[in-house]
Design a protein around this motif. Structure first.
Motif, PDB file in Angstrom:
ATOM      1  N   ASN A  24     -50.556   1.105  13.224  1.00 44.35           N
ATOM      2  CA  ASN A  24     -50.093   0.050  12.339  1.00 44.35           C
ATOM      3  C   ASN A  24     -51.201  -0.981  12.178  1.00 44.35           C
ATOM      4  O   ASN A  24     -51.260  -1.965  12.904  1.00 44.35           O
ATOM      5  CB  ASN A  24     -48.823  -0.584  12.912  1.00 44.35           C
ATOM      6  CG  ASN A  24     -48.347  -1.730  12.079  1.00 44.35           C
ATOM      7  OD1 ASN A  24     -48.534  -1.739  10.862  1.00 44.35           O
ATOM      8  ND2 ASN A  24     -47.757  -2.719  12.720  1.00 44.35           N
ATOM      9  N   ALA A  71     -43.722  -4.865  11.287  1.00 44.13           N
ATOM     10  CA  ALA A  71     -45.078  -4.399  11.540  1.00 44.13           C
ATOM     11  C   ALA A  71     -46.055  -5.182  10.677  1.00 44.13           C
ATOM     12  O   ALA A  71     -45.657  -5.873   9.743  1.00 44.13           O
ATOM     13  CB  ALA A  71     -45.171  -2.911  11.226  1.00 44.13           C
ATOM     14  N   THR A  73     -48.039  -4.026   8.520  1.00 44.78           N
ATOM     15  CA  THR A  73     -47.974  -3.531   7.147  1.00 44.78           C
ATOM     16  C   THR A  73     -46.745  -4.049   6.409  1.00 44.78           C
ATOM     17  O   THR A  73     -46.745  -4.095   5.187  1.00 44.78           O
ATOM     18  CB  THR A  73     -47.994  -1.996   7.123  1.00 44.78           C
ATOM     19  OG1 THR A  73     -46.974  -1.513   8.004  1.00 44.78           O
ATOM     20  CG2 THR A  73     -49.341  -1.464   7.574  1.00 44.78           C
TER      21      THR A  73
END
Length: 82
Positions: A24, A71, A73
């Protein structure tokens, strides 16, 4: 798995990491942003791969977001200059 995703045919390098949390990451303007609480083996691999590409590796603590399955992202916005 990379073959299924077509990563190689799209010009991406595949980097295998022992810690799935280490996957991640976000790439921004020559920097790779990762979370600091990944395993040491993953940190070493990431650093080696980032160095090979002339990029910098930055660690950002997103531990509180991780508690809610968030996360790095999830907190990124992709913009196109076209």
């Amino acid at each position: 798995l990379p073959a299924l995703m077509g990563a190689l045919s799209r010009g991406y390098d595949v980097i295998r990491l022992p810690d799935t949390d280490a996957c991640n990451v976000v790439s921004v303007n020559g920097h790779i942003i990762a979370q600091p609480h990944i395993c040491n083996d993953s940190k070493l691999i990431l650093q080696r791969e980032v160095d090979k590409r002339g990029m910098t590796l930055l660690y950002v603590d997103a531990n509180e977001f991780s508690k809610l399955d968030g996360a790095l992202t999830c907190k990124s916005i992709l913009l196109s200059n076209q």
